[in-house]
Write a protein that holds these residues in place. Structure first.
Motif, PDB file in Angstrom:
ATOM      1  N   LYS A  42       0.838  -1.191   0.000  1.00 26.99           N
ATOM      2  CA  LYS A  42       0.000   0.000   0.000  1.00 26.99           C
ATOM      3  C   LYS A  42       0.874   1.243   0.000  1.00 26.99           C
ATOM      4  N   TYR A  43       0.610   2.113  -0.953  1.00 26.35           N
ATOM      5  CA  TYR A  43       1.388   3.337  -1.109  1.00 26.35           C
ATOM      6  C   TYR A  43       0.494   4.541  -0.841  1.00 26.35           C
ATOM      7  N   THR A  44       1.014   5.493  -0.070  1.00 23.43           N
ATOM      8  CA  THR A  44       0.305   6.743   0.174  1.00 23.43           C
ATOM      9  C   THR A  44       1.075   7.873  -0.475  1.00 23.43           C
ATOM     10  N   SER A  45       0.397   8.662  -1.268  1.00 25.36           N
ATOM     11  CA  SER A  45       1.038   9.773  -1.979  1.00 25.36           C
ATOM     12  C   SER A  45       1.728  10.716  -1.001  1.00 25.36           C
ATOM     13  N   PRO A  46       2.938  11.178  -1.309  1.00 25.16           N
ATOM     14  CA  PRO A  46       3.615  12.152  -0.440  1.00 25.16           C
ATOM     15  C   PRO A  46       2.887  13.490  -0.401  1.00 25.16           C
ATOM     16  N   PHE A  47       1.948  13.685  -1.339  1.00 25.90           N
ATOM     17  CA  PHE A  47       1.156  14.910  -1.370  1.00 25.90           C
ATOM     18  C   PHE A  47      -0.140  14.768  -0.565  1.00 25.90           C
ATOM     19  N   GLY A  48      -0.343  13.589   0.023  1.00 32.06           N
ATOM     20  CA  GLY A  48      -1.486  13.363   0.897  1.00 32.06           C
ATOM     21  C   GLY A  48      -2.827  13.281   0.216  1.00 32.06           C
ATOM     22  N   SER A  59      10.646   1.293  -7.779  1.00 30.24           N
ATOM     23  CA  SER A  59      11.078   2.602  -7.287  1.00 30.24           C
ATOM     24  C   SER A  59      10.016   3.654  -7.588  1.00 30.24           C
ATOM     25  N   VAL A  60      10.126   4.801  -6.918  1.00 27.83           N
ATOM     26  CA  VAL A  60       9.117   5.854  -7.051  1.00 27.83           C
ATOM     27  C   VAL A  60       9.793   7.186  -7.379  1.00 27.83           C
ATOM     28  N   LYS A  61       9.221   7.902  -8.340  1.00 28.38           N
ATOM     29  CA  LYS A  61       9.700   9.228  -8.716  1.00 28.38           C
ATOM     30  C   LYS A  61       8.517  10.196  -8.659  1.00 28.38           C
ATOM     31  N   THR A  62       8.711  11.357  -8.042  1.00 26.77           N
ATOM     32  CA  THR A  62       7.604  12.308  -7.894  1.00 26.77           C
ATOM     33  C   THR A  62       7.964  13.679  -8.446  1.00 26.77           C
ATOM     34  N   ASP A  63       6.918  14.436  -8.762  1.00 26.92           N
ATOM     35  CA  ASP A  63       7.091  15.805  -9.271  1.00 26.92           C
ATOM     36  C   ASP A  63       5.851  16.595  -8.869  1.00 26.92           C
ATOM     37  N   ARG A  64       6.033  17.889  -8.618  1.00 26.61           N
ATOM     38  CA  ARG A  64       4.892  18.704  -8.192  1.00 26.61           C
ATOM     39  C   ARG A  64       5.093  20.163  -8.577  1.00 26.61           C
ATOM     40  N   GLU A  65       4.004  20.787  -9.002  1.00 28.33           N
ATOM     41  CA  GLU A  65       3.965  22.235  -9.189  1.00 28.33           C
ATOM     42  C   GLU A  65       2.795  22.770  -8.371  1.00 28.33           C
TER      43      GLU A  65
END
Length: 247
Positions: A42-48, A59-65
């Motif tokens: 189970k994965y929870t988004s780092p953006f909640g 592996s996991v790669k994230t991006d945000r604006e």
């Protein structure tokens, strides 16, 4: 992809659980058989803003604006049948009618999920009238290239489609490519999309595969769709609750 009904693909996905053996002998046997680790976690988004179940060990790669755009990409191990040598699954958030700047400096903006589909098909895959791409259709519903499915955990509708398109690529490319009758090096893309409309925007859940690699991780993509659950309507958006009818 349409080897079963959408109900089977997205509503009846059972996560396999591996037994853990704590005695030394059984632990060694389990390790040799590849049974010590779960198939998914189970994965929870780092953006909640969402949870889901994804392949264990990817592996996991994230991006945000800000709250305009987010991207979470899960990347598997080496596989020569995939572009860049690895399978991947992505979950993106787009806020409606807000401009997002791409890494190459270009801008993108979508009024809603339908606008995303129109723009993406034309700009990424080319005009359909030129037969640069085609939408795969279910055998039992041959006219439905873009259809609605129900996400099992979220109890939300999603617009789903699979697009196939062939493009010529440089000869130096190695992974995920093939050579056509004219001797040209080509990449046959087979990409699956599920768009989930939400308040203030929409999610795009993508499986960017190739023709040769698609079936290898189709099951993992189905699991991602079946377990995807928004916690909020995008990063910083209002809290989401599963509809009472689906609880």
């Amino acid at each position: 992809m349409d080897k079963a009904s959408p109900c089977l693909l997205y509503s009846d996905i059972a996560m396999k659980k591996s037994a853990l053996f704590w005695t030394p002998v059984l632990a060694v046997c389990g390790l040799a058989a590849g049974c010590l680790f779960p198939e998914y976690y189970k994965y929870t988004s780092p953006f909640g803003d969402f949870t889901c179940e994804v392949p264990y060990g990817w592996s996991v790669k994230t991006d945000r604006e800000e709250d305009i755009f987010t991207n979470v990409t899960f990347i598997g191990g080496f596989d020569p049948d995939f572009y860049l040598g690895a399978p991947s699954l992505s979950i993106r958030w787009h806020s409606s009618s807000r401009i997002h700047q791409l890494p190459n400096g270009f801008m993108e903006v979508y009024s809603d999920a339908d606008d995303f589909i129109r723009q993406m098909l034309r700009s990424v895959y080319g005009p359909m009238e030129n037969k640069d791409y085609f939408l795969e259709t279910p055998k039992d519903r041959p006219r439905e290239g873009i259809r609605e499915i129900a996400l099992r955990t979220a109890m939300l509708p999603a617009k789903f489609f699979v697009v196939t398109a062939q493009i010529e690529v440089p000869k130096k490319w190695t992974w995920g490519v093939s050579v056509n009758k004219e001797g040209k090096t080509t990449l046959i893309r087979k990409h699956a999309y599920a768009l989930v409309p939400m308040e203030g925007g929409f999610y795009v859940i993508v499986y960017p595969a190739t023709m040769d690699g698609y079936e290898k991780y189709e099951k993992q993509y189905r699991m991602l769709l079946g377990t995807f659950k928004p916690l909020r309507s995008g990063p910083g958006g209002p809290a989401f609750e599963v509809p009472k009818s689906g609880r």
